[in-house]
Design a protein around this motif. Structure first.
Motif, PDB file in Angstrom:
ATOM      1  N   ALA A   1     -34.114 -11.023   4.621  1.00 42.44           N
ATOM      2  CA  ALA A   1     -34.964 -10.878   5.805  1.00 42.44           C
ATOM      3  C   ALA A   1     -36.319 -10.257   5.486  1.00 42.44           C
ATOM      4  O   ALA A   1     -37.150 -10.106   6.376  1.00 42.44           O
ATOM      5  CB  ALA A   1     -34.244 -10.026   6.849  1.00 42.44           C
TER       6      ALA A   1
ATOM      7  N   LYS B   1     -37.584 -11.621  11.897  1.00 45.08           N
ATOM      8  CA  LYS B   1     -37.271 -11.861  10.492  1.00 45.08           C
ATOM      9  C   LYS B   1     -35.764 -11.855  10.275  1.00 45.08           C
ATOM     10  O   LYS B   1     -35.225 -12.697   9.553  1.00 45.08           O
ATOM     11  CB  LYS B   1     -37.906 -10.785   9.605  1.00 45.08           C
ATOM     12  CG  LYS B   1     -39.381 -10.938   9.395  1.00 45.08           C
ATOM     13  CD  LYS B   1     -39.871  -9.834   8.482  1.00 45.08           C
ATOM     14  CE  LYS B   1     -41.338  -9.971   8.150  1.00 45.08           C
ATOM     15  NZ  LYS B   1     -41.770  -8.906   7.219  1.00 45.08           N
ATOM     16  N   LEU B   2     -35.084 -10.905  10.908  1.00 38.06           N
ATOM     17  CA  LEU B   2     -33.635 -10.791  10.764  1.00 38.06           C
ATOM     18  C   LEU B   2     -32.925 -12.027  11.300  1.00 38.06           C
ATOM     19  O   LEU B   2     -32.115 -12.643  10.606  1.00 38.06           O
ATOM     20  CB  LEU B   2     -33.133  -9.540  11.491  1.00 38.06           C
ATOM     21  CG  LEU B   2     -31.619  -9.360  11.520  1.00 38.06           C
ATOM     22  CD1 LEU B   2     -31.102  -9.038  10.128  1.00 38.06           C
ATOM     23  CD2 LEU B   2     -31.239  -8.288  12.505  1.00 38.06           C
TER      24      LEU B   2
ATOM     25  N   ALA C   1     -33.612 -15.085   9.134  1.00 41.79           N
ATOM     26  CA  ALA C   1     -32.880 -15.051   7.870  1.00 41.79           C
ATOM     27  C   ALA C   1     -31.411 -15.418   8.079  1.00 41.79           C
ATOM     28  O   ALA C   1     -30.837 -16.171   7.294  1.00 41.79           O
ATOM     29  CB  ALA C   1     -32.998 -13.667   7.225  1.00 41.79           C
TER      30      ALA C   1
END
Length: 101
Positions: free
Chosen positions: A25, A51-52, A55
């Motif tokens: 991430a 982002k998390l 990912a």
């Protein structure tokens, strides 16, 4: 939205540790630790959350939120069929330069 329980379950499905998720991430390990220590829905910087989730999506994780079609209802996570073990993101050029110095 993602809960701390969903995040821990997603890591378990992917068989990765917090460090590996942080690399995927492009977040710090303490950020992942804070997210997993949250009570209920993870709160944090919008960019970090994006982002998390991105990912996890790229790694083959589907987040199941309330109201989404599932056999028994409720929140959860699911690993998509044919999902391969995720590979860590390549370090950005600025990170590479910092490591060289």
């Amino acid at each position: 939205m993602i809960t701390a329980n969903q995040l821990r379950a997603a890591r378990a499905l992917l068989d990765i540790d917090q460090r590996e998720l942080a690399e995927l991430a492009e977040l710090s390990v303490p950020t992942i630790q804070r997210m997993e220590a949250s009570d209920g829905v993870i709160r944090g910087n919008v960019d970090s959350l994006m982002k998390l989730v991105s990912a996890l999506d790229h790694a083959g994780i589907e987040l199941i939120n309330p109201g989404v079609t599932s056999t028994t209802g409720g929140r959860g996570v699911r690993l998509r069929e044919h999902a391969a073990k995720p590979k860590a993101a390549r370090p950005s050029s600025s990170r590479t330069l910092e490591r060289i110095r």
